[in-house]
Motif scaffolding. Structure first.
Motif, PDB file in Angstrom:
ATOM      1  N   ILE A   1      32.192  16.848  16.914  1.00 15.10           N
ATOM      2  CA  ILE A   1      32.384  17.527  15.783  1.00 15.10           C
ATOM      3  C   ILE A   1      31.238  17.701  14.942  1.00 15.10           C
ATOM      4  O   ILE A   1      30.582  18.794  14.769  1.00 15.10           O
ATOM      5  CB  ILE A   1      33.567  17.257  14.858  1.00 15.10           C
ATOM      6  N   ASP A   2      30.398  16.703  14.816  1.00 19.80           N
ATOM      7  CA  ASP A   2      29.074  16.573  14.151  1.00 19.80           C
ATOM      8  C   ASP A   2      28.183  17.264  14.955  1.00 19.80           C
ATOM      9  O   ASP A   2      27.308  18.119  14.315  1.00 19.80           O
ATOM     10  CB  ASP A   2      28.604  14.917  14.061  1.00 19.80           C
ATOM     11  N   ASP A   3      28.185  17.105  16.269  1.00 13.19           N
ATOM     12  CA  ASP A   3      27.008  17.863  17.170  1.00 13.19           C
ATOM     13  C   ASP A   3      27.263  19.444  17.039  1.00 13.19           C
ATOM     14  O   ASP A   3      26.458  20.097  17.021  1.00 13.19           O
ATOM     15  CB  ASP A   3      27.549  17.360  18.756  1.00 13.19           C
ATOM     16  N   MET A   4      28.708  19.641  17.147  1.00 15.90           N
ATOM     17  CA  MET A   4      29.042  21.241  17.055  1.00 15.90           C
ATOM     18  C   MET A   4      28.553  21.607  15.748  1.00 15.90           C
ATOM     19  O   MET A   4      28.013  22.822  15.718  1.00 15.90           O
ATOM     20  CB  MET A   4      30.518  21.347  17.243  1.00 15.90           C
ATOM     21  N   THR A   5      28.980  20.950  14.501  1.00 16.37           N
ATOM     22  CA  THR A   5      28.516  21.323  13.404  1.00 16.37           C
ATOM     23  C   THR A   5      26.985  21.595  12.977  1.00 16.37           C
ATOM     24  O   THR A   5      26.445  22.563  12.547  1.00 16.37           O
ATOM     25  CB  THR A   5      28.848  20.367  12.281  1.00 16.37           C
ATOM     26  N   ALA A   6      26.176  20.651  13.719  1.00 12.81           N
ATOM     27  CA  ALA A   6      24.829  20.702  13.855  1.00 12.81           C
ATOM     28  C   ALA A   6      24.254  21.792  14.376  1.00 12.81           C
ATOM     29  O   ALA A   6      23.339  22.710  13.971  1.00 12.81           O
ATOM     30  CB  ALA A   6      23.965  19.536  14.195  1.00 12.81           C
ATOM     31  N   ALA A   7      24.620  22.226  15.718  1.00 13.77           N
ATOM     32  CA  ALA A   7      24.539  23.295  16.323  1.00 13.77           C
ATOM     33  C   ALA A   7      24.905  24.823  15.713  1.00 13.77           C
ATOM     34  O   ALA A   7      23.949  25.572  15.666  1.00 13.77           O
ATOM     35  CB  ALA A   7      25.090  23.268  17.826  1.00 13.77           C
ATOM     36  N   ARG A   8      26.068  24.753  15.063  1.00 14.99           N
ATOM     37  CA  ARG A   8      26.351  25.821  14.090  1.00 14.99           C
ATOM     38  C   ARG A   8      25.411  26.116  12.934  1.00 14.99           C
ATOM     39  O   ARG A   8      24.910  27.204  12.786  1.00 14.99           O
ATOM     40  CB  ARG A   8      27.466  25.705  13.624  1.00 14.99           C
ATOM     41  N   ASP A   9      24.999  24.884  12.414  1.00 17.52           N
ATOM     42  CA  ASP A   9      24.015  25.089  11.173  1.00 17.52           C
ATOM     43  C   ASP A   9      22.526  25.670  11.894  1.00 17.52           C
ATOM     44  O   ASP A   9      21.856  26.640  11.081  1.00 17.52           O
ATOM     45  CB  ASP A   9      23.698  23.813  10.782  1.00 17.52           C
ATOM     46  N   ILE A  10      22.097  25.225  13.050  1.00 16.42           N
ATOM     47  CA  ILE A  10      21.126  25.735  13.452  1.00 16.42           C
ATOM     48  C   ILE A  10      20.932  27.086  13.858  1.00 16.42           C
ATOM     49  O   ILE A  10      20.236  28.168  13.547  1.00 16.42           O
ATOM     50  CB  ILE A  10      20.741  25.048  15.030  1.00 16.42           C
ATOM     51  N   LEU A  11      22.251  27.780  14.488  1.00 18.75           N
ATOM     52  CA  LEU A  11      22.473  29.210  14.740  1.00 18.75           C
ATOM     53  C   LEU A  11      22.496  29.811  13.516  1.00 18.75           C
ATOM     54  O   LEU A  11      22.042  31.135  13.234  1.00 18.75           O
ATOM     55  CB  LEU A  11      23.747  29.279  15.386  1.00 18.75           C
ATOM     56  N   ASP A  12      23.059  29.238  12.184  1.00 15.19           N
ATOM     57  CA  ASP A  12      23.259  30.205  11.178  1.00 15.19           C
ATOM     58  C   ASP A  12      21.755  30.362  10.796  1.00 15.19           C
ATOM     59  O   ASP A  12      21.384  31.251  10.054  1.00 15.19           O
ATOM     60  CB  ASP A  12      23.826  29.227   9.985  1.00 15.19           C
TER      61      ASP A  12
END
Length: 118
Positions: A98-109
């Motif tokens: 979940i933490d990895d996916m959240t970080a990836a989403r933040d980068i995309l945002d």
């Protein structure tokens, strides 16, 4: 009850119920005609299986946990204390994912110009 009634009462497809049997999660009685006969308690068992599947656990893990559960909210009995360490490790793995996916989403945002979420 027959498999069709169990399917109707639980909302789980007949195919899934057969799969649960193949995985050792359900053990219906076999009638001389070959039909499966499920006891009344199977409804609660299927609901526990569904809860554990929705928690991201595989059927082999569920097979270990299922005998240690006591109700539809999937409370573990004291008999299977050793499972808690494995479940804690699985939870830690999920949290890391979940933490990895959240970080990836933040980068995309950031790349598409959306504000970072908290």
């Amino acid at each position: 009850m027959k498999i069709g009634e169990l399917s109707r009462r639980t909302g789980v497809s007949r195919r899934s119920l057969r799969y649960y049997e193949e995985q050792g999660l359900l053990m219906p009685e076999r009638l001389p005609s070959g039909y499966r006969e499920y006891g009344e308690g199977t409804v609660a068992t299927v609901r526990r299986i569904q809860i554990l599947l929705s928690a991201g656990l595989g059927t082999s893990v569920i097979a270990e946990i299922l005998p240690c559960t006591i109700d539809e909210t999937v409370v573990l009995t004291g008999q299977c204390q050793e499972l808690l360490d494995g479940l804690a490790q699985e939870r830690a793995r999920m949290t890391a994912a979940i933490d990895d996916m959240t970080a990836a989403r933040d980068i995309l945002d950031n790349l598409i110009g959306r504000p970072l979420t908290a």
